[in-house]
Structure formats: C-alpha cells, structure tokens
Design a protein around this motif. Structure first.
Motif, PDB file in Angstrom:
ATOM      1  N   GLY A   5      -8.220  91.335  38.500  1.00  0.00           N
ATOM      2  CA  GLY A   5      -8.356  90.593  39.743  1.00  0.00           C
ATOM      3  C   GLY A   5      -9.774  90.088  39.929  1.00  0.00           C
ATOM      4  O   GLY A   5     -10.009  88.885  40.106  1.00  0.00           O
ATOM      5  N   THR A  34      -3.858  90.468  42.466  1.00  0.00           N
ATOM      6  CA  THR A  34      -4.115  91.832  42.004  1.00  0.00           C
ATOM      7  C   THR A  34      -5.346  92.397  42.703  1.00  0.00           C
ATOM      8  O   THR A  34      -6.360  91.704  42.731  1.00  0.00           O
ATOM      9  CB  THR A  34      -4.395  91.829  40.478  1.00  0.00           C
ATOM     10  N   LEU A  36      -3.691  85.973  38.957  1.00  0.00           N
ATOM     11  CA  LEU A  36      -4.088  87.381  39.027  1.00  0.00           C
ATOM     12  C   LEU A  36      -5.226  87.578  40.028  1.00  0.00           C
ATOM     13  O   LEU A  36      -5.291  88.594  40.719  1.00  0.00           O
ATOM     14  CB  LEU A  36      -4.541  87.876  37.649  1.00  0.00           C
ATOM     15  N   SER A  37      -6.112  86.592  40.113  1.00  0.00           N
ATOM     16  CA  SER A  37      -7.285  86.747  40.982  1.00  0.00           C
ATOM     17  C   SER A  37      -6.895  86.790  42.458  1.00  0.00           C
ATOM     18  O   SER A  37      -7.641  87.300  43.275  1.00  0.00           O
ATOM     19  CB  SER A  37      -8.296  85.635  40.726  1.00  0.00           C
ATOM     20  N   ASN A  50     -10.304  89.620  46.377  1.00  0.00           N
ATOM     21  CA  ASN A  50     -11.209  89.653  45.239  1.00  0.00           C
ATOM     22  C   ASN A  50     -12.425  88.761  45.454  1.00  0.00           C
ATOM     23  O   ASN A  50     -13.535  89.108  45.084  1.00  0.00           O
ATOM     24  CB  ASN A  50     -10.472  89.213  43.974  1.00  0.00           C
TER      25      ASN A  50
END
Lengths: 302, 261
Positions: free
Chosen positions: A263, A58, A54-55, A65
């Motif tokens: 994220g 997203t 996710l990091s 991020n």
C-alpha cells in the motif's frame, strides 16, 4: 527475421483502387501491433494499474496511505532530500553540459566526433560497472581523494555521503543533458550573433541576449530530463550513498522488500510516477518533438 | 566567445569534463588485472586471477550465462514484436494512434523503480518471480520501445515509391516485402536488436525484484557484490560487461551510419 502474413503485406503493397479496401487493409495491418500491445498491456499497464489500486485499497480502502506518507516525518525528509539531490545534480549537469556542448559546436568535425563519443560511451555502457567504478574512485584511499589532497582539500569522506552521490549521479546524468543542449545549439543560426555584434553589441551582450535565450530550450529539456531521472534513480544512490541518506527509490524498495507494505510502496510509486509524467509532458511542450524526447531513447539510468 | 583566452579555457574545461565522463568507464579495466584482494588503484601487482575466479566460481559464471541466454531470447522476442508493431503503426492512420505511441514509449519514461515494484506485485501473484519466463517477460517489456523507435525511424525515412515500383514490375506483396522493404529497414531492425540485447543484459532494478537466489542475472550479482562483499572479481565482471556492450554498440553505431548513408 520478421514473419509476415499475406494480409499484412497486402496492405504494404500499392493501394488497390477502392478506398474502403485500402482502409480495411490498413486496419488488418494493425493486427501486427497486437502481440506487442498485449505484452505491454498485460505485463506493464495492468501491473501499474494494480499497484495504483493497491495504494488505495491496502490495508483498507481510502487515501490512508497517501495521508500517512504525507504526515510521516521520515518520508517527508526523504522526499525533500530526493528533490534537493535532484536539483543539485541538475545544476551540476547544466554547469558542465553547457560549455561542453558549446565546445562541440565550435570544433572541427573530427574533434566533434571525439567529444560525441565521450558522451555516448558512458551513456550506453553498463550502469553497474560505472557505479562500481565510482565506489572505488570515491573510497577514502581512492583517486578522487588523492586528487583532492593535491589541491589541499583532502582527505574527505565521500563514499556514503550526499556529496559523493551527487558527483557520481551527475556523471551518470551528464549525457542526458549534453545531448539536448547540443541539439538546441546546433540549430542556432550563428549569423544572428554576428548581426548583433555588427550592430554594435559587445560579444558578451550578443551572447547573453541572442545566443543564450536561443539555447535555453535545450537546457530546459535536458534539465527536466535529468530531474526526472534523478528523482527515480535507484542504483547509484544505493551503492554510493548510505541507508541513512536514502532517496525515494530506496524508500520504495524498503517498503516492498523488508516491510511487504505494498500500500505505502504503491502510494510512493504513484506519486513519483505522477511527478515524472507531469515533468515529461513539460519537456514535450518545450521541445515540441513528437514522441519521447530524443535523449530519453537510450537511457541506462534507472 | 572569440577571444583566444576564452577558447582555451573552454577547451581545458572540455578536457576535464571529457575525462570525468570517460574515466569511470575505463578504470574498471586496470583494477580487474590487479593481483590484490582489494580495490586498490593503481594496483601494485598484476594478475589474471580475478578473471579466473569470474569464469570458474559458480555464482559468477551462472549469472553470466543466465544474463547471456536471457538477453538472446529477449532480443529475438522483442525484435519480432517491436518490428511488427513499428511496421503496423507507421503504415496505418487511425484514431487513438497517439495512445498506442504513448504505450510503446511508456516503459522508457516510467522510472525503473516504479516498473520494478508494479511488476513485482503482479508477478508475485502470478507465480512468475524467480522464473525464466518472468525475466523474459519483464525484460521484453523494457526492450520493445528501443526496437519500435529504431525500426520506426528507419521506416520514417523510407521511400515508398520503391515498393510501388517493385509491385508495378509484378512482384507479389510478400516478395516486395522480402526483396525491397526488409533489406532497406534492416539496419534499423538490427540496431533495435542490439539495443534490446544491451537493455536486457544491463538491466538491474527490475531484475532485482524478479530474481530468486537460484536465478540471478549478472548485474544483480554485481549489485550484491558491491553491497555485501569486497570481492575484486566484480572488476573482472565489469570489464567483461563493458567490453561486450561497447563492442555491440559500436556495431549498432556502424549500422546506423550505413542507414543514414
């Protein structure tokens, strides 16, 4: 209490003559680890990997991020504050744990049992109960301020300040420092110090040049442990500190709970995890123990 | 460090640090018996009213019951899974053993907040937030390492010739396990179970992310109380928790001493 199928116990029994059969039985025994491995794999490893994913995915794919966090002034301030706080807590713990552990090595067995119990009791009793106690102790009309007034320093604002947080955090972390330092000191052959003095060294020199270096391995192990735990500490800083002085774990929590920004939270969590793993690998190298450093087994600090 | 003065200074310092370690754990007890509506210490009047609130008010009583039920289930599940795993790992040699050992220790090393956020993101998608199953799974993950470590060390100090002796006397493999192996590692299994119970009963960070307003554990209820209210009931809650965990851990310490002897 433990159910065991025939296949598993066959392997626990004396080895049959053929080597290949023993090996196969050994493999079959591994099936017993399977349920636990599945639980940890599905509900611990998979979520961790998903979060890391996710990091970088997203809201869009890339390292946005991470660069976003590195250039965000607030985030950088919080990270620096967390590092500073962890360092202060670590130094406080070394300063208190070293003489305490030394005292444990020179008293008789009965007092050693008392001193050990004093370390182990907070080590395992409820973190929430202790943190609540610190909120009470540190309030403006609290016991700590009353004591400070006696010395002529009070009243001082402690609750919601970094000073208050470091006092409470150091108390929570102290056992993690005392235990490895004591373990290292217990292994020191005192005759080495006697030999140094027999050869003409003054006690202070014998201590500084023989005893201290031998005990440093325990100090390094404890210091790294306290550092690691302090970096990710959530409960005590949240309750004793203030949102204006928040630490890394609180920032992660806010990203998730209030902003639903998985994220950014993932990027922060991954960074924290990587730092933790690097430090723990360092501890293991220093202490050369297999598995987790002994003091890690039994932590209630999180 | 032989001079008397230095030794006295060391003893004085030791007493101070000992007090620093002990006082925050014990101070919740007198506060819980206060008759006031604040956290004043020392209290100027005494009563049992905070205990009365704790054991009658729904939100506190429910949290206590949820925590106890959860801890009992987690203890059973984690002890079964962890003991079986420790047994398998200590009795087999294979490649990749280090990886498995690492997996079993990882939940102890990874910071609580990282576990919490990872579990939250996953459980949100899997519909496990605010469910008993979600709590049981999350706490079991955290409790398994304590069981594998305790059982593993019990198995490490185990004399395998005893099993061979039993077998050479004609005992079947399951009988050997029941009559010889299990009784000998039982102290390790039981202290692992105690640690599993306390881990679940005491856990805050992950529980805060898995909770729902309807399903809350006692430490989470305590956390909310410290952040949002000035309600001395929490002192009674803290005393109950400290008493319970201290009793259990004294039990575990006794068990471990038996194991060593």
């Amino acid at each position: 209490m433990v159910s065991v199928s025939p296949a598993g116990t066959a392997a626990a029994a004396p080895a049959p003559p053929a080597v290949s059969r023993t090996r196969r039985a050994g493999r079959a025994l591994l099936l017993f680890a399977l349920p636990a491995v599945i639980v940890l794999g599905v509900f611990f490893v998979v979520p961790a990997i998903r979060l890391a994913w996710l990091s970088v995915s997203t809201p869009e794919f890339g390292i946005g991020n991470y660069t976003g966090l590195a250039t965000d002034g607030v985030v950088v301030t919080v990270v620096l504050r967390t590092l500073g706080m962890a360092a202060v807590v670590t130094v406080l713990c070394v300063l208190c744990a070293y003489p305490y552990a030394y005292l444990m090595t020179i008293v008789g067995p009965r007092w050693r049992a008392v001193l050990t119990a004093l370390v182990l009791l907070p080590f395992w009793t409820s973190l929430m109960a202790r943190t609540f106690a610190w909120v009470v102790l540190l309030q403006d009309t609290g016991v700590v301020n009353a004591l400070l007034a006696v010395v002529g320093l009070g009243p001082t604002r402690l609750l919601g300040t970094t000073a208050g947080v470091s006092i409470a955090m150091a108390q929570v972390m102290l056992p993690f420092m005392v235990l490895p330092v004591y373990a290292a000191m217990r292994g020191i052959d005192r005759r080495l110090v006697d030999a140094a003095m027999g050869l003409g060294a003054r006690p202070i020199n014998a201590f500084l040049r023989v005893y201290l270096p031998l005990s440093l391995r325990g100090v390094a192990a404890g210091a790294t442990l306290v550092m690691v735990l302090s970096l990710g500490f959530y409960v005590t800083p949240s309750l004793v500190g203030s949102p204006q002085q928040s630490m890394l774990a609180q920032l992660i929590s806010v990203q998730v709970n209030q902003l639903l920004n998985f994220g950014a939270a993932g990027a922060l969590a991954v960074t924290l995890l990587v730092v933790t793993l690097v430090l723990v690998a360092g501890v293991q190298r220093l202490t050369r123990t297999g598995g987790a450093p002994a003091a890690l087994v039994g932590g209630t600090a999180s | 460090m032989r001079s008397v003065g230095l030794r006295r200074a060391l003893v004085a310092l030791g007493i101070l640090i000992g007090a620093w370690l002990l006082v925050p754990t014990l101070i919740v007890i007198p506060i819980s018996f206060s008759g006031e509506d604040s956290f004043a210490f020392p209290p100027s009047s005494w009563s049992l009213r905070h205990y009365e609130t704790f054991f009658t008010e729904q939100s506190w009583l429910n949290a206590l019951l949820v925590s106890i039920q959860l801890a009992v289930i987690v203890t059973v599940v984690a002890t079964l899974l962890g003991t079986a795993a420790a047994f398998a790992l200590s009795r087999t040699a294979f490649q990749g053993r280090g990886v498995l050992n690492g997996l079993f220790l990882a939940p102890l090393i990874v910071p609580g907040i990282v576990v919490a956020v990872a579990v939250y993101a996953a459980f949100l998608q899997w519909g496990l937030i605010g469910t008993p199953v979600g709590f049981i799974i999350a706490h079991t993950v955290l409790a398994i390492p304590f069981v594998t470590v305790n059982v593993g060390s019990a198995l490490g100090g185990f004399d395998r010739t005893l099993e061979r002796a039993a077998a050479s006397l004609g005992a079947s493999a399951p009988a050997t396990f029941r009559a010889v192996t299990l009784p000998l590692i039982m102290p390790g299994v039981l202290s692992g179970a105690v640690f599993a119970f306390v881990t679940s009963f005491d856990e805050v960070v992950v529980s805060m992310f898995v909770q729902s307003p309807q399903l809350q554990t006692l430490p989470v209820r305590m956390f909310t109380s410290v952040t949002n209210e000035v309600d001395p009931t929490i002192a009674a809650a803290a005393t109950v928790v400290v008493t319970l965990t201290t009793a259990l851990l004294t039990l575990a310490a006794t068990l471990r001493r038996t194991r060593r002897a």
